[in-house]
Design a protein around this motif. Structure first.
Motif, PDB file in Angstrom:
ATOM      1  N   ASP A   1       0.826  -1.209   0.000  1.00  0.00           N
ATOM      2  CA  ASP A   1       0.000   0.000   0.000  1.00  0.00           C
ATOM      3  C   ASP A   1       0.862   1.262   0.000  1.00  0.00           C
ATOM      4  O   ASP A   1       0.354   2.366   0.176  1.00  0.00           O
ATOM      5  CB  ASP A   1      -1.003   0.017   1.160  1.00  0.00           C
TER       6      ASP A   1
ATOM      7  N   THR B   1       0.248   2.121  10.980  1.00  0.00           N
ATOM      8  CA  THR B   1      -0.335   0.908  10.418  1.00  0.00           C
ATOM      9  C   THR B   1      -1.153   0.171  11.468  1.00  0.00           C
ATOM     10  O   THR B   1      -0.966   0.359  12.664  1.00  0.00           O
ATOM     11  CB  THR B   1       0.756  -0.043   9.888  1.00  0.00           C
TER      12      THR B   1
ATOM     13  N   ARG C   1      -1.714  -2.952   7.535  1.00  0.00           N
ATOM     14  CA  ARG C   1      -2.214  -2.021   6.528  1.00  0.00           C
ATOM     15  C   ARG C   1      -1.924  -0.595   6.977  1.00  0.00           C
ATOM     16  O   ARG C   1      -1.954  -0.296   8.167  1.00  0.00           O
ATOM     17  CB  ARG C   1      -3.724  -2.188   6.317  1.00  0.00           C
TER      18      ARG C   1
END
Length: 324
Positions: free
Chosen positions: A135, A209, A213
């Motif tokens: 990401d 995070t 993610r």
């Protein structure tokens, strides 16, 4: 799978240093021309963290490892050999070169094709590098579709970050420009305002995070800017470890973006007998362009060898005639 290589083996026509798209396609062209070619690859491709290769017609979305597996099989099909190793030195020897491997073995070659790629240097922000290729992305053409419609933050690193923000804005209505000490000029701010791209002032202290993610960035004043995806322009440096003895010329990319090896449109460097292809010579090349550059360089190497072979045959014929 790797091929065996013994030091007593005879020299090859070409050693290809780097087994990515450029190196394998160059080796394929040489092998199909019945050249003895050896690819030496350290097994650390730049795109290894990515889930898939994009923008490559006929192989859209293929995992990088699968693309390389297919490429290796194709090179071997025509007699090319692939060795999982690294090059620690490469020097000229007579009309050719001697390449030293990580375990001390050496390989002789008439020509070299350097296809070692780039190394991405990321801003020194805690938590940033760990998300690279997931990401944390850099190229809207390589990864943009996969992060479309998500909250995206542009981590500014220089002039190119403004352009990067405009490209990612095509893919999401929720894009913010994280200045991080790189303030956009008046023209950029005007465009951002028209497109609804907020400029967030302040330095980034860390990437936040949760559950593997990205959840946002923490500024140095403690503010959390919630984001699901970050885009950043890395500094791209040509991989030249082990090649210093060749004397290849390094050139700086515009805007402090990094370095590359100087080569002409055919991949010919300033060092006779040495060619370069792919990202090591063209930082902007995507996989398809890198592969095409490797094919062109491989064909040019073969053409040069063919002329050399013909001239040697002429010299031998004349020598034989003179000795009668």
């Amino acid at each position: 799978m790797t091929d065996q290589w013994e030091q007593q083996d005879e020299a090859v026509d070409a050693v290809v240093i780097g087994g990515g798209a450029a190196g394998l396609n160059g080796a394929l062209m040489l092998a199909r021309s019945r050249r003895k070619v050896l690819v030496i690859d350290s097994g650390s491709p730049r795109n290894a963290p990515a889930e898939g290769v994009h923008g490559l017609l006929g192989r859209e979305g293929v995992p990088p490892s699968e693309l390389l597996r297919i490429g290796r099989e194709e090179v071997r099909r025509y007699g090319g050999r692939i060795l999982d190793s690294e090059v620690t030195d490469a020097v000229r020897s007579g009309d050719g070169f001697v390449v030293t491997l990580g375990d001390g073995r050496t390989v002789g070659a008439r020509r070299l094709l350097v296809a070692t790629g780039l190394r991405d240097v990321l801003p020194d922000i805690p938590g940033l590098a760990e998300r690279w290729g997931r990401d944390l992305v850099h190229c809207p053409y390589c990864h943009g579709w996969e992060v479309r419609d998500r909250p995206i933050g542009i981590v500014a690193t220089g002039e190119g970050s403004v352009h990067q923000a405009l490209l990612f804005r095509q893919l999401s209505d929720d894009v913010v420009y994280l200045a991080n000490g790189h303030e956009p000029d008046e023209a950029a701010r005007t465009r951002f305002e028209a497109l609804g791209v907020p400029v967030v002032e302040g330095r980034i202290a860390a990437v936040e995070t949760a559950d593997e993610r990205i959840t946002g960035v923490r500024l140095d004043d403690g503010t959390l800017v919630a984001r699901e995806v970050l885009a950043v322009g890395s500094r791209m440096e040509a991989r030249t470890q082990g090649l210093q003895s060749l004397g290849l010329r390094s050139v700086d990319l515009p805007g402090g973006m990094g370095t590359s090896i100087e080569a002409d449109e055919f991949g010919r460097t300033g060092v006779p007998g040495v060619w370069a292809a792919g990202n090591v010579a063209d930082a902007k090349a995507q996989v398809g362009a890198a592969a095409a550059a490797g094919a062109l360089a491989g064909a040019q190497i073969n053409a040069e060898l063919a002329l050399e072979d013909a001239d040697r045959a002429v010299a031998l014929r004349r020598s034989a005639a003179a000795s009668r």
